[in-house]
Structure formats: structure tokens, C-alpha cells
Design a protein around this motif. Structure first.
Motif, PDB file in Angstrom:
ATOM      1  N   ALA A   1       0.942  -0.945  -0.530  1.00 36.58           N
ATOM      2  CA  ALA A   1      -0.404  -0.393   0.188  1.00 36.58           C
ATOM      3  C   ALA A   1       0.994   1.026  -0.048  1.00 36.58           C
ATOM      4  N   HIS A   2       1.912   1.645   0.739  1.00 38.00           N
ATOM      5  CA  HIS A   2       2.831   1.854   0.908  1.00 38.00           C
ATOM      6  C   HIS A   2       3.725   2.794  -0.686  1.00 38.00           C
ATOM      7  N   LEU A   3       4.374   1.513  -1.289  1.00 36.09           N
ATOM      8  CA  LEU A   3       4.854   2.104  -2.811  1.00 36.09           C
ATOM      9  C   LEU A   3       3.622   2.141  -3.505  1.00 36.09           C
ATOM     10  N   ALA A   4       2.387   1.520  -3.263  1.00 40.95           N
ATOM     11  CA  ALA A   4       1.226   2.630  -4.159  1.00 40.95           C
ATOM     12  C   ALA A   4       1.087   3.742  -4.048  1.00 40.95           C
ATOM     13  N   ALA A   5       1.155   4.512  -3.003  1.00 40.72           N
ATOM     14  CA  ALA A   5       0.979   5.370  -2.271  1.00 40.72           C
ATOM     15  C   ALA A   5       1.560   6.897  -2.814  1.00 40.72           C
ATOM     16  N   ASP A   6       3.182   5.721  -2.578  1.00 42.97           N
ATOM     17  CA  ASP A   6       3.706   6.658  -3.203  1.00 42.97           C
ATOM     18  C   ASP A   6       4.203   7.000  -5.016  1.00 42.97           C
ATOM     19  N   TRP A   7       3.405   6.208  -5.727  1.00 38.66           N
ATOM     20  CA  TRP A   7       3.040   6.264  -6.840  1.00 38.66           C
ATOM     21  C   TRP A   7       2.261   7.823  -6.780  1.00 38.66           C
ATOM     22  N   VAL A   8       1.358   7.794  -6.558  1.00 38.97           N
ATOM     23  CA  VAL A   8       0.247   9.221  -6.450  1.00 38.97           C
ATOM     24  C   VAL A   8       1.225  10.156  -6.391  1.00 38.97           C
ATOM     25  N   ARG A   9       1.800   9.402  -5.011  1.00 36.81           N
ATOM     26  CA  ARG A   9       2.349  11.228  -5.253  1.00 36.81           C
ATOM     27  C   ARG A   9       3.547  11.535  -5.750  1.00 36.81           C
ATOM     28  N   TYR A  10       3.498   9.934  -6.762  1.00 36.23           N
ATOM     29  CA  TYR A  10       5.168  11.016  -7.844  1.00 36.23           C
ATOM     30  C   TYR A  10       3.991  10.937  -9.198  1.00 36.23           C
ATOM     31  N   ASP A  11       2.528  11.110  -8.998  1.00 32.33           N
ATOM     32  CA  ASP A  11       1.306  10.960 -10.075  1.00 32.33           C
ATOM     33  C   ASP A  11       1.314  12.671 -10.308  1.00 32.33           C
ATOM     34  N   LYS A  12       1.147  13.788  -8.577  1.00 31.08           N
ATOM     35  CA  LYS A  12       1.151  14.583  -8.422  1.00 31.08           C
ATOM     36  C   LYS A  12      -0.481  15.059  -9.015  1.00 31.08           C
ATOM     37  N   GLY A  13      -1.586  14.516  -9.204  1.00 29.48           N
ATOM     38  CA  GLY A  13      -2.494  14.987  -9.261  1.00 29.48           C
ATOM     39  C   GLY A  13      -3.180  14.849 -10.580  1.00 29.48           C
ATOM     40  N   ARG A  14      -1.737  14.186 -11.579  1.00 33.88           N
ATOM     41  CA  ARG A  14      -2.372  13.180 -12.848  1.00 33.88           C
ATOM     42  C   ARG A  14      -3.721  12.892 -13.202  1.00 33.88           C
ATOM     43  N   THR A  15      -3.697  11.982 -12.256  1.00 28.72           N
ATOM     44  CA  THR A  15      -4.759  10.368 -12.590  1.00 28.72           C
ATOM     45  C   THR A  15      -5.787  10.433 -11.354  1.00 28.72           C
ATOM     46  N   LYS A  16      -7.090   9.989 -12.326  1.00 29.25           N
ATOM     47  CA  LYS A  16      -7.847  10.744 -10.913  1.00 29.25           C
ATOM     48  C   LYS A  16      -8.040   9.022 -10.775  1.00 29.25           C
ATOM     49  N   TYR A  17      -8.130   7.862 -11.692  1.00 28.55           N
ATOM     50  CA  TYR A  17      -8.875   6.853 -11.215  1.00 28.55           C
ATOM     51  C   TYR A  17      -7.934   5.913 -11.293  1.00 28.55           C
ATOM     52  N   TRP A  18      -8.486   5.120 -10.279  1.00 30.52           N
ATOM     53  CA  TRP A  18      -6.821   4.113  -9.471  1.00 30.52           C
ATOM     54  C   TRP A  18      -7.518   3.200  -9.307  1.00 30.52           C
ATOM     55  N   GLU A  19      -7.509   1.544  -9.268  1.00 29.02           N
ATOM     56  CA  GLU A  19      -7.868   0.292  -8.829  1.00 29.02           C
ATOM     57  C   GLU A  19      -6.668  -0.089  -8.421  1.00 29.02           C
ATOM     58  N   ILE A  20      -6.995  -1.706  -7.118  1.00 32.89           N
ATOM     59  CA  ILE A  20      -6.255  -2.246  -6.647  1.00 32.89           C
ATOM     60  C   ILE A  20      -5.470  -3.280  -7.013  1.00 32.89           C
ATOM     61  N   GLY A  21      -4.666  -3.679  -7.893  1.00 32.56           N
ATOM     62  CA  GLY A  21      -5.062  -4.941  -8.670  1.00 32.56           C
ATOM     63  C   GLY A  21      -5.438  -5.306  -9.944  1.00 32.56           C
ATOM     64  N   ASN A  22      -5.431  -7.298 -10.487  1.00 29.07           N
ATOM     65  CA  ASN A  22      -6.538  -6.823 -11.548  1.00 29.07           C
ATOM     66  C   ASN A  22      -6.381  -8.071 -11.323  1.00 29.07           C
ATOM     67  N   GLU A  23      -8.088  -9.100 -12.048  1.00 28.57           N
ATOM     68  CA  GLU A  23      -8.065 -10.382 -11.342  1.00 28.57           C
ATOM     69  C   GLU A  23      -8.032 -11.257 -10.756  1.00 28.57           C
ATOM     70  N   ASN A  24      -7.300 -10.837  -9.486  1.00 23.72           N
ATOM     71  CA  ASN A  24      -7.125 -11.233  -8.326  1.00 23.72           C
ATOM     72  C   ASN A  24      -7.626 -12.767  -7.534  1.00 23.72           C
ATOM     73  N   TYR A  25      -9.174 -12.320  -8.017  1.00 25.81           N
ATOM     74  CA  TYR A  25      -9.706 -14.085  -8.064  1.00 25.81           C
ATOM     75  C   TYR A  25      -9.605 -15.404  -9.093  1.00 25.81           C
ATOM     76  N   GLY A  26      -8.939 -14.930  -9.391  1.00 30.01           N
ATOM     77  CA  GLY A  26      -8.420 -15.394 -10.826  1.00 30.01           C
ATOM     78  C   GLY A  26      -7.003 -16.388 -10.149  1.00 30.01           C
TER      79      GLY A  26
END
Length: 591
Positions: A223-248
Motif C-alpha cells: 500500500a505504501h508503494l502504491a501511495a508513493d506512486w500517487v505522490r509521484y503522479d501529483k494529481g495527474r491521474t484521477k482513476y486508480w484500481e487495486i490489483g487485476n483479476e485477483n480472484y483468478g
């Protein structure tokens, strides 16, 4: 549905009574009747004004900033003769608005195995013309083994070996956001592509690391790694999602090595655990977003598209129930994926083109039911991966795939999805079992022979003309005379009416278009798309008003300047919808 119909019907009756008491010259702009065939009858029939339905909860904030659309009348159309009327009629009713058209439904997926394509002018121009509006990154399943801030080395607590679903250990194969090699794609180049194509980002963060990480608190580290990405992003991206097809069971983190796990996680992931972890990620990401002033950030949760009982061999049972219960109100939206056709089967056109209508409706119904069963409020539903799984006859790169794309877009609108992103811009040829919309010329070892660099496949042309000739509101439409003709109606704020017609059969069909509650103007304009005679029935070519590709695949290079067909509305709107082809049509309103 019944409640909505009654509400709309009452509004229509009230409007009708009011209009009948008005003088003839008080008819609002765009009103009138086309007398069953597209001709104005002088205003003697009262026109019911369009309803204004509430924004669906399944769309929500994805329609923020929606804009009305003005149709640009073709400058030099080609006047064509009308076919003789047949028994097939498509009826479009402008008084019955289904939904506003979200520009976020035309998205696509970019990925790190396309190469550093920001410097490829042919692809960048086609991508700009396509106007996907949403570009998802970095994947795909590799999102769960992607370290956005690395160049060639993973964090110390990311093991070199990961377990597959059966417990077999293999190299992790991590991907990195700062790898500048020419065969991959850097995060910074992704941001450049967004800027150059006027697209909005959708970023999938690495959830798998919360499972296979070997630190004392792997979920918090991920989660901290993801949050650091958000900090690096600096508001450029509005839409985020946690993981991909993790049910599989194909996803990294489905099974972990208990010998290296330090926080007591189970060997096999559960939906309930993912929901708990989701809240940890969401809290960290929102805190980081607040630090950089990204107050509008939205976070999506991985959701199955159908009852897990339908697939007991590879899907985690009870995923939606568990994940929704433990994540509670934390998600801003819910994410589904669908590849529509049976997995890795040599499906026929009939099988492929029969899937968009039921699958799209059933998927939405399943998510709604899952939320209701969990006692949660409905929120937006996004389909951020979709395509077909059919293989063996070059189905994925064919005209049929393009026709399928048209139907998916229409059904997404009818079922009021919030956002969609097709998978994907470029992949690998694999003898035609290639999801890529473009020929990936950067992958020299697995590229489409005889095709130019970044050659656009048929789906590109179908999606380009759909967006070009579809209005800002979807309206009711229906077809009589043939179950093989499908229609999707629309209206433009500038006063025009439109319809997209799909012919699923192997025979050409003449279709009469009846536009109700519409003051028709002088002319209608349309583009006809159809496949070629190669690789029947899965032609790799598409023809636009008769113009085709110079080579063995794709479509006409001059797609932007091909003249629209045109005919007079007087006497009826009649077009030929070619076998396994489509017509994109707009009729002028009365000026």
C-alpha cells in the motif's frame, strides 16, 4: 425498470397535453415527425420532447464533465442511390432517452510490452484520431508484478521466485516502470502519451505484492508503494484500481509461500482478505492524494463478472461476497473484465456475435445483485478489459471482431456502464490470435508479416466511426423484420438524429430507418463498413464506403477523408447494411 417506464410514460402524457394546446409555430427546435420514413409532414403531428432520465448509479462520477455534441455536416458527401425498401425497419424514438453518452466508454489498454512507442508518429496519430479518452496502464496481469519506481531490481522483500496456482515455483519475472530498454515502456512515457492524445489515465497498482512480499507487514508495504506512486503522479491521474483479476488462479499472489510469509496470511487468497487489504490500500492512497491536492481521486475494486459457481476450477469461490463485505463502503467503483466468447475455442461468427447482448446485461446484473446481497449502495461499474477469446481462425484481428466491438459499445450504453477499456492497443501476432488493435512492430520476433508498422486492425475503424457518428445521448431503438439486424439510436444536441446498424447475418439487408419525434431536415449521411473476401468468414480487411487497405489487412489509410454517403430524407431513409457489416448514419434535423 417498470417504475422508470411509468415515470417516463406519465411525463410524456403531460408533455403531450401541453404541446397540443400550443400554437403550431411554438414547436421547439428539433421537433417534428418523419411520417415513418424520415420525411417531415409539415408539423401536423405533435412531437413528444425527450425525457431527461436521472443519471444511473452505475455511471456516477464517470459522467462528470459530460458535454453535449455538435455534429459536423460533411462538406463534400457522395450522393448515392437508395436501395429498394425491404421488410426490415429500424425505429428510433428521440423522445425516449436511455442515457447520456460517456466519452469514457471508448477507452483502451496500453502496456509495457509495446516498446517506447511515444516516438512512433503513425501509431500516435492513429491513437489521437481514435480518441480513446481513457488509457489504462500497466496491465493486465503484469500489474501484480510491476514495480513502478524500479529500473531492473525489485524491492528486497519481493522474492525472486513466486508460486503458481499449483504450488510450483518459478522466476517472478517482475516488470519495472523505469526500464528504458526499447522493448518496454516507461511510466514517464505513459504520461507523455496521455498528454499527447488528450487521454485520461487509469492506473492499476500492484496488489500481488501485498501477498507475496516477505516483510513483517506486506499489505502495508504494498500500500505504501502504491501511495508513493500517487505522490509521484501529483494529481495527474484521477482513476486508480487495486490489483487485476485477483480472484483468478492465474494471478500473482493467488498462492503464496507460507514459509516466507510473516503476517499469517493463508496460502490461497480469499475475497474477504482482498477486501481487508483493499481498505489498507485505499486509506494510504487517499492520504497520499490529499498531500498532492488530488481531491477527486477515485479507487476501484476487483469484482467478478459472473457467479463464481460458474467456474469452480480457476475462480476463487465467494469472491464478490467476501470482498464486498470486508471492503464495505471503501471502493468508489467496481471493476469487471469480460472476454465474451468461450475460452480458446474456434468460435464461429454466429457464436461471437451472439455474445454482446446477454453477456453485457448479465454482467451488470451480477454486480448489482452482489452489492445488494452485501447490503451496499450501488456505485459505478467499469469494464476495463474486454475483447474476445476466440482463436484458431484469426478471429481477434478480423472484421468480425470489429463488428463485435460495435455491439459491445452499444450494449455498454444500454446497460449504463460508467467506463470501458478494450484490451489492448498492441500485443503479439501469434498467427492472428492477437488482441492488439494495432500491429506491434516493436516486437520484431512476433509481428504480422506483410503489414506495415502499427497497421490498424478492423476494430479500429469500427470504433472510430462509432464515436464519430454517435450522438451525445442514446435513445430507444428497435428492429422489426429480422433478428439479425441490431440498432443503436442516438441524438445530438445540435439537432440531428443517428443510428448504428449491425448486420449479423451472411446476407445483405435493406433497412428502412424510421425516426420518431424528430423534425427531419433534407439529407442523411452514413458510412458503411464491411469485410473483404479473404480468410472467409474472418476477413482481416475492412472496407469503408468501398475503400479498403493497400495491403493484406486492416483498412483504408485515408479513413479521415473518405466522403460520407448521402441521400435525401424525402421518400424515406433506406440503406443497405452489408453482410456482417455495419452502417453509421446521421440524419439532419430541420433548420
Amino acid at each position: 425498470m417498470k417504475k422508470h417506464f411509468l415515470k417516463t410514460g406519465m411525463a410524456a402524457l403531460v408533455a403531450l397535453a401541453l404541446l397540443q394546446s400550443c400554437k403550431k409555430d411554438s414547436t421547439p427546435k428539433g421537433g417534428g415527425d418523419n411520417n415513418g420514413g424520415g420525411t417531415d409532414n409539415g408539423g401536423s403531428t405533435v412531437i413528444i420532447p425527450p425525457n431527461n432520465p436521472d443519471l444511473a448509479a452505475t455511471q456516477g462520477f464517470f459522467l462528470d464533465g459530460w458535454q453535449a455534441k455538435t455534429f459536423a455536416t460533411p462538406v463534400s458527401p457522395k450522393i448515392v442511390a437508395k436501395p429498394a425498401a425491404g421488410s426490415v425497419t429500424a425505429t428510433v424514438d428521440l423522445s425516449q432517452v436511455i442515457t447520456k453518452v460517456s466519452k469514457n466508454l471508448f477507452g483502451n489498454n496500453t502496456n509495457p510490452f509495446m516498446g517506447q512507442y511515444v516516438d512512433q508518429p503513425v501509431l500516435m496519430q492513429q491513437l489521437t484520431d481514435l480518441s480513446p479518452n481513457i488509457l489504462r496502464f500497466p496491465g493486465g496481469s503484469l500489474s501484480d508484478i510491476y514495480f513502478w519506481n524500479g529500473s531492473n531490481k525489485a524491492p528486497d522483500d519481493a522474492p525472486a521466485q513466486l508460486l503458481n496456482y499449483a504450488g510450483t515455483s518459478a522466476s517472478a519475472g517482475y516488470w519495472y516502470g523505469n526500464n528504458t530498454a526499447n522493448w518496454t515502456f516507461t511510466l514517464d512515457n505513459y504520461y507523455k502519451v496521455l498528454q499527447q492524445t488528450n487521454s485520461t489515465g487509469l492506473i492499476t497498482v500492484n496488489y500481488g505484492y501485498a501477498r507475496y512480499g516477505t516483510s513483517d507487514k506486506p499489505a502495508e508495504a504494498a500500500a505504501h508503494l502504491a501511495a508513493d506512486w500517487v505522490r509521484y503522479d501529483k494529481g495527474r491521474t484521477k482513476y486508480w484500481e487495486i490489483g487485476n483479476e485477483n480472484y483468478g488462479n492465474w494471478e500473482a499472489g493467488y498462492r503464496i509461500n507460507l514459509a516466507t510469509n510473516k503476517d499469517g496470511q493463508p496460502a490461497i487468497l480469499t475475497g474477504a482478505l482482498y477486501g481487508i487489504h483493499f481498505k489498507i490500500f485505499a486509506d494510504s492512497i487517499r492520504k497520499a492524494a490529499a498531500e498532492v491536492g488530488n481531491t477527486g481521486i477515485k479507487i476501484g475494486m476487483v469484482t467478478t463478472e459472473a457467479d463464481e459457481k460458474d467456474n469452480t476450477s480457476t475462480i476463487i469461490q465467494g469472491w464478490n461476497s467476501g470482498a464486498m463485505t470486508t471492503s464495505a463502503a471503501s471502493p468508489d467503483y467496481y471493476v469487471v473484465h469480460n472476454y465474451y466468447t468461450p475460452y480458446m475455442q474456434n468460435s464461429s461468427p454466429e457464436v461471437i456475435l451472439a455474445t454482446p447482448q446477454p453477456a453485457t446485461a448479465n454482467m451488470m446484473s451480477w454486480v448489482k445483485t452482489s452489492l445488494q446481497n452485501a447490503g451496499l449502495t450501488q456505485k459505478p461499474v467499469a469494464l476495463d478489459e474486454w475483447n474476445i477469446f476466440a482463436t484458431g481462425s484469426k478471429q481477434m484481428v478480423s472484421n468480425i471482431a470489429g463488428l463485435h466491438a460495435v455491439m459491445v459499445l452499444g450494449e455498454l450504453l444500454k446497460n449504463q456502464y460508467s467506463m470501458a477499456s478494450r484490451w489492448d492497443l498492441a500485443n503479439a501476432w501469434d498467427n492472428g490470435d492477437d488482441h492488439g488493435m494495432f500491429n506491434n512492430s516493436m516486437n520484431s520476433s512476433n509481428t504480422e508479416l506483410g503489414a506495415p508498422a502499427w497497421n490498424a486492425r478492423p476494430a479500429f475503424y469500427y470504433m472510430y466511426f462509432f464515436q464519430k457518428y454517435f450522438g451525445d445521448r442514446m435513445v430507444s431503438s428497435s428492429v422489426t423484420g429480422s433478428p439479425d439486424i441490431i440498432s443503436y439510436g442516438s441524438s445530438f444536441q445540435s439537432g440531428q438524429a443517428g443510428v448504428v446498424l449491425v448486420n449479423r447475418s451472411s446476407l445483405d439487408r435493406a433497412v428502412t430507418v424510421n425516426i420518431k419525434n424528430f423534425a427531419a431536415g433534407a439529407n442523411y449521411y452514413y458510412y458503411t463498413l464491411s469485410g473483404g473476401t479473404d480468410n472467409v468468414p474472418f476477413s482481416r480487411k475492412v472496407y469503408v464506403n468501398g475503400a479498403g487497405p493497400a495491403g493484406d489487412s486492416g483498412g483504408p489509410a485515408a479513413y479521415k477523408t473518405i466522403a460520407a454517403n448521402s441521400a435525401a430524407i424525402a421518400g424515406g431513409i433506406i440503406v443497405t447494411v452489408p453482410a456482417r457489416g455495419s452502417v453509421f448514419l446521421v440524419a439532419e434535423g430541420k433548420k
